[in-house]
Design an enzyme around this catalytic site. Sequence first.
Site, PDB file in Angstrom:
ATOM      1  N   TYR A 166      18.905   9.447 -49.900  1.00 39.88           N
ATOM      2  CA  TYR A 166      19.357   9.409 -48.513  1.00 39.88           C
ATOM      3  C   TYR A 166      18.763   8.209 -47.780  1.00 39.88           C
ATOM      4  O   TYR A 166      19.486   7.428 -47.155  1.00 39.88           O
ATOM      5  CB  TYR A 166      18.964  10.710 -47.800  1.00 39.88           C
ATOM      6  CG  TYR A 166      19.297  10.727 -46.325  1.00 39.88           C
ATOM      7  CD1 TYR A 166      20.604  10.948 -45.895  1.00 39.88           C
ATOM      8  CD2 TYR A 166      18.312  10.518 -45.360  1.00 39.88           C
ATOM      9  CE1 TYR A 166      20.916  10.959 -44.541  1.00 39.88           C
ATOM     10  CE2 TYR A 166      18.617  10.525 -44.011  1.00 39.88           C
ATOM     11  CZ  TYR A 166      19.922  10.746 -43.609  1.00 39.88           C
ATOM     12  OH  TYR A 166      20.235  10.751 -42.279  1.00 39.88           O
TER      13      TYR A 166
ATOM     14  N   LYS B 291      20.919   4.990 -46.520  1.00 42.30           N
ATOM     15  CA  LYS B 291      20.987   4.751 -45.076  1.00 42.30           C
ATOM     16  C   LYS B 291      20.485   3.347 -44.750  1.00 42.30           C
ATOM     17  O   LYS B 291      21.004   2.693 -43.834  1.00 42.30           O
ATOM     18  CB  LYS B 291      20.172   5.796 -44.314  1.00 42.30           C
ATOM     19  CG  LYS B 291      20.740   7.209 -44.370  1.00 42.30           C
ATOM     20  CD  LYS B 291      22.028   7.351 -43.582  1.00 42.30           C
ATOM     21  CE  LYS B 291      21.802   7.412 -42.101  1.00 42.30           C
ATOM     22  NZ  LYS B 291      23.049   7.719 -41.343  1.00 42.30           N
TER      23      LYS B 291
END
Length: 421
Positions: A176, A180
């Site tokens: 993640y 991102k």
Amino acid sequence: MKPNPAGSSPEACKAAGRALQQKTQATHMQAPRQKVLVTGGGGYLGFSLGSSLAKSGSSVLLLDIRRPRWELSPGTEFIQADVRNEEALYRAFEGVDCVFHVASYGMSGAEKLQKEQIESINVGGTKLVINVCVRRRVPRLIYTSTVNVVFGGKPVEQGDEDSVPYFPLEKHMDHYSRTKAIADQLTLMANGTPLPGGGTLRTCVLRPPGIYGPEEQRHLPRVASHIKKRLFMFRFGDCRTRMNWVHVRNLVQAHVLAAEALTAAKGYVASGQAYYINDGESVNLFEWIAPLFEKLGYSQPWIQVPTSWVYLTAAVMEYLHLALRPIYSVPLLLTRSEVRSVAVTHTFQIAKARAQLGYTPDKFRFADVVEQYVRSTSQRPCGCTARTLLRLLLGLLLGLLLLLGLLALALHLQGLQPPIV
């Protein structure tokens, strides 16, 4: 009494005034409303942002693969689509003045282990959103990033946008945060892209920490569930460890201000910029969530466990979750990156957002959010079933065996195991 202009009567003057007033009203009524689109509009932040924009007079499109669990506000329209579907995005972006790219995947819990899906949504989806913004001549794009793009386990105290670089992509522990960071950079790199037929794409990114607020469905319910199952009765890390949180209303305010700061009226001040957004306060997690234990009727954690043990347990649980996923879903109390987030200070300044966006966070109390959560859950019927209880018992048994194994391993590594005779 002033004389009338030559050739004009009082009745003619009144008629001319009424005609001018009607023309002004018609022009005002015909002025097109700002049309905005929010990806991830079915989620907590996306829906809150869209509802706020609609109340201010914008025409709002909420795009998400899942429908919102809340009733749509007047002025909002829901489009069920995947951000990985370029054709669907192209249809939805027609005539849009501003895109808020909020959609993402893999923020917490078991989602953090689904590498392929995280990659395809966070990176692939962002690339498509940028491309379609250019094709559809959308002049403004705001990306909802995260503080994790610069935090990777090393302490950050009151970091700002200029002094803290991106954490090296290859050193990110979870997919993640890494994806991102890639999407964050892609959005900023797209700033200044010429649009077909004239104009320029202006972009900026907002980097919030964890979000809380009324009806938030990710962080608070998950922690509350662990507390109720007596799985969160220990604490770890230094009591001086600090982190930030942001109330959903403050984060919505920041998004609205960022969109305004990408216009000519504001001198495009946010063009190509990144901003940390939080409540302006630094807190210790266990102190901050104390009201949740109190309102649920449980004592606060008093057993202090070494962070290394918790981290090792999280690593083993992640492995078991992936290995046993086809036959049994091993519950994840915490992932390794979440352990690190709790145990390592990472706080950020919001001075740049204050100065350039005019961001002024309101004061909110987590205890008030907890109070509302407890009231709402106390009215729900109990969903306990034999299967739920069995899964809970199996999870507890597995967790107990794992902790005993880790304790034996720790004793062995420290040379404290009893001699074999």
